[in-house]
Write an enzyme that holds these catalytic residues in place. Sequence first.
Site, PDB file in Angstrom:
ATOM      1  N   ASN A   1      33.016  82.052  75.305  1.00 56.39           N
ATOM      2  CA  ASN A   1      33.530  80.546  75.000  1.00 56.39           C
ATOM      3  C   ASN A   1      33.662  80.380  73.413  1.00 56.39           C
ATOM      4  O   ASN A   1      33.428  79.194  72.929  1.00 56.39           O
ATOM      5  CB  ASN A   1      32.571  79.470  75.740  1.00 56.39           C
TER       6      ASN A   1
ATOM      7  N   LYS B   1      29.083  74.954  79.571  1.00 53.05           N
ATOM      8  CA  LYS B   1      28.801  73.559  79.563  1.00 53.05           C
ATOM      9  C   LYS B   1      29.913  72.449  80.022  1.00 53.05           C
ATOM     10  O   LYS B   1      29.695  71.289  79.319  1.00 53.05           O
ATOM     11  CB  LYS B   1      28.711  73.245  77.695  1.00 53.05           C
TER      12      LYS B   1
ATOM     13  N   TYR C   1      25.665  71.272  85.924  1.00 48.79           N
ATOM     14  CA  TYR C   1      25.445  71.451  84.579  1.00 48.79           C
ATOM     15  C   TYR C   1      24.305  70.647  84.039  1.00 48.79           C
ATOM     16  O   TYR C   1      23.266  71.279  83.420  1.00 48.79           O
ATOM     17  CB  TYR C   1      26.878  71.007  83.669  1.00 48.79           C
TER      18      TYR C   1
ATOM     19  N   SER D   1      20.917  68.300  76.727  1.00 48.02           N
ATOM     20  CA  SER D   1      22.316  67.406  76.793  1.00 48.02           C
ATOM     21  C   SER D   1      21.820  66.048  77.216  1.00 48.02           C
ATOM     22  O   SER D   1      20.892  66.017  78.301  1.00 48.02           O
ATOM     23  CB  SER D   1      23.219  67.938  77.552  1.00 48.02           C
TER      24      SER D   1
ATOM     25  N   GLY E   1      31.544  63.710  88.234  1.00 52.50           N
ATOM     26  CA  GLY E   1      30.458  63.825  87.422  1.00 52.50           C
ATOM     27  C   GLY E   1      30.698  62.903  86.090  1.00 52.50           C
ATOM     28  O   GLY E   1      29.720  63.150  85.297  1.00 52.50           O
ATOM     29  N   ASP E   2      31.704  62.357  85.750  1.00 52.72           N
ATOM     30  CA  ASP E   2      31.715  61.605  84.456  1.00 52.72           C
ATOM     31  C   ASP E   2      31.090  60.273  84.738  1.00 52.72           C
ATOM     32  O   ASP E   2      31.060  59.644  85.906  1.00 52.72           O
ATOM     33  CB  ASP E   2      33.073  61.442  84.169  1.00 52.72           C
TER      34      ASP E   2
ATOM     35  N   LYS F   1      20.326  72.048  82.762  1.00 48.57           N
ATOM     36  CA  LYS F   1      19.571  71.696  81.553  1.00 48.57           C
ATOM     37  C   LYS F   1      18.235  71.060  81.770  1.00 48.57           C
ATOM     38  O   LYS F   1      17.125  71.452  81.106  1.00 48.57           O
ATOM     39  CB  LYS F   1      20.490  70.426  80.750  1.00 48.57           C
TER      40      LYS F   1
ATOM     41  N   ASP G   1      24.952  89.287  76.314  1.00 50.58           N
ATOM     42  CA  ASP G   1      24.596  88.090  77.220  1.00 50.58           C
ATOM     43  C   ASP G   1      23.066  88.089  76.979  1.00 50.58           C
ATOM     44  O   ASP G   1      22.105  88.892  77.159  1.00 50.58           O
ATOM     45  CB  ASP G   1      24.789  88.718  78.534  1.00 50.58           C
TER      46      ASP G   1
ATOM     47  N   ARG H   1      37.349  61.653  86.770  1.00 50.86           N
ATOM     48  CA  ARG H   1      36.693  62.824  87.223  1.00 50.86           C
ATOM     49  C   ARG H   1      35.480  62.825  87.894  1.00 50.86           C
ATOM     50  O   ARG H   1      34.551  62.196  87.444  1.00 50.86           O
ATOM     51  CB  ARG H   1      36.664  64.082  85.938  1.00 50.86           C
TER      52      ARG H   1
ATOM     53  N   ASN I   1      27.634  63.523  72.221  1.00 51.89           N
ATOM     54  CA  ASN I   1      28.790  64.150  72.268  1.00 51.89           C
ATOM     55  C   ASN I   1      29.181  64.637  70.708  1.00 51.89           C
ATOM     56  O   ASN I   1      29.429  63.738  69.832  1.00 51.89           O
ATOM     57  CB  ASN I   1      29.882  63.230  72.659  1.00 51.89           C
TER      58      ASN I   1
ATOM     59  N   PHE J   1      21.450  78.123  72.196  1.00 50.32           N
ATOM     60  CA  PHE J   1      22.527  77.289  72.753  1.00 50.32           C
ATOM     61  C   PHE J   1      23.412  78.013  73.980  1.00 50.32           C
ATOM     62  O   PHE J   1      24.101  77.103  74.440  1.00 50.32           O
ATOM     63  CB  PHE J   1      23.767  77.185  71.649  1.00 50.32           C
TER      64      PHE J   1
END
Length: 335
Positions: free
Chosen positions: A35, A84, A148, A124, A292-293, A152, A58, A290, A177, A80
């Site tokens: 990513n 995500k 996700y 997060s 999960g939002d 965490k 990895d 969406r 954010n 990190f």
Amino acid sequence: MTTLVTGGAGYVGSHTVAALAAAGHDVVILDDFSNARRDLVGALRSLTTQKLEVVEGDAGDRATVDAVFDAYRIESVVHFAAHKSVPESVAEPLRYFRNNLMSTLTLAAAAVERQVGRFVFSSSAVVYGTPAALPVTEETPTEPESPYGATKIMCERVLSDVASASGMQVVMLRYFNPVGAHPTGIIGEDPPGEATNLVSAVMRVAAGTLDKFEIFGGDYPTRDGTAIRDYIHVMDLADGHLAALAANLGERPSRIFNLGTGVPTTVLEVVAAASEAAQRAIPFEIVARRPGDLGASWADCSRAARELEWQARRGLNEMLEDHWRFVSGRSDRQH
């Protein structure tokens, strides 16, 4: 002594690497570039040092992690490396649990064996789910609503128990954010493939690489119907990781901190600020929500102010101006 930064070629990771180097830390990046763009390494070295060490691999592979610890005197770890995307995690939960948990378990085991003193974990605000009260404090119940978010909170619990059983102190940063870019415009957020973060998508529309920006949900119970978030400049976030590495935890084995601005901002307000930064209109369309939002979430960061002596210093306009400087400069360089 050296700080190992897993996912250090990613968005928040690269800016934290720049901040660490500016503060005099030696840094080793471990990243599999799933990513992140490989050309970021050269840009990051131009900001830091040509001797910046980068290992491709990895963080969930024990042989790779052991090789890094054997090659360098790792004093601290900033972790990190993780998948995500909330909607992607809903579609591919097994992939998220496998990657995010394995990388944390593998790194924690290696760090404890090597007697690493400090481990900073990139968590997060999604761990809070839909909070019953706002702003969100570190004592707000954790009820993640996506795979996700579940990964965490599971990693936090693993690291908390590991810290209690070992001499390694763990700082877990629940940040909100991230927005913006390095003020030089040399590094910023430009993920390969589809832009999953709101501001990345907005800026691609501003740059002309996307036709319009889709706003997921216009019927939330907010002042303009769009979701509310707490946006934080990525350089403020990077400074928060420096503060976490230096924090005096006393006898506590671990500690959790929110990192945000405490300022609630709607999606439409972000679009307006991005339009101002780019000096052009940004076409958008409101579409369905969406899975999960969340409708609203913003932070109470008073614990970080007290115990880390940290607080966000940059506002929304500076975030979007810096973000646009990177995106427009990258577009110019590509053409």
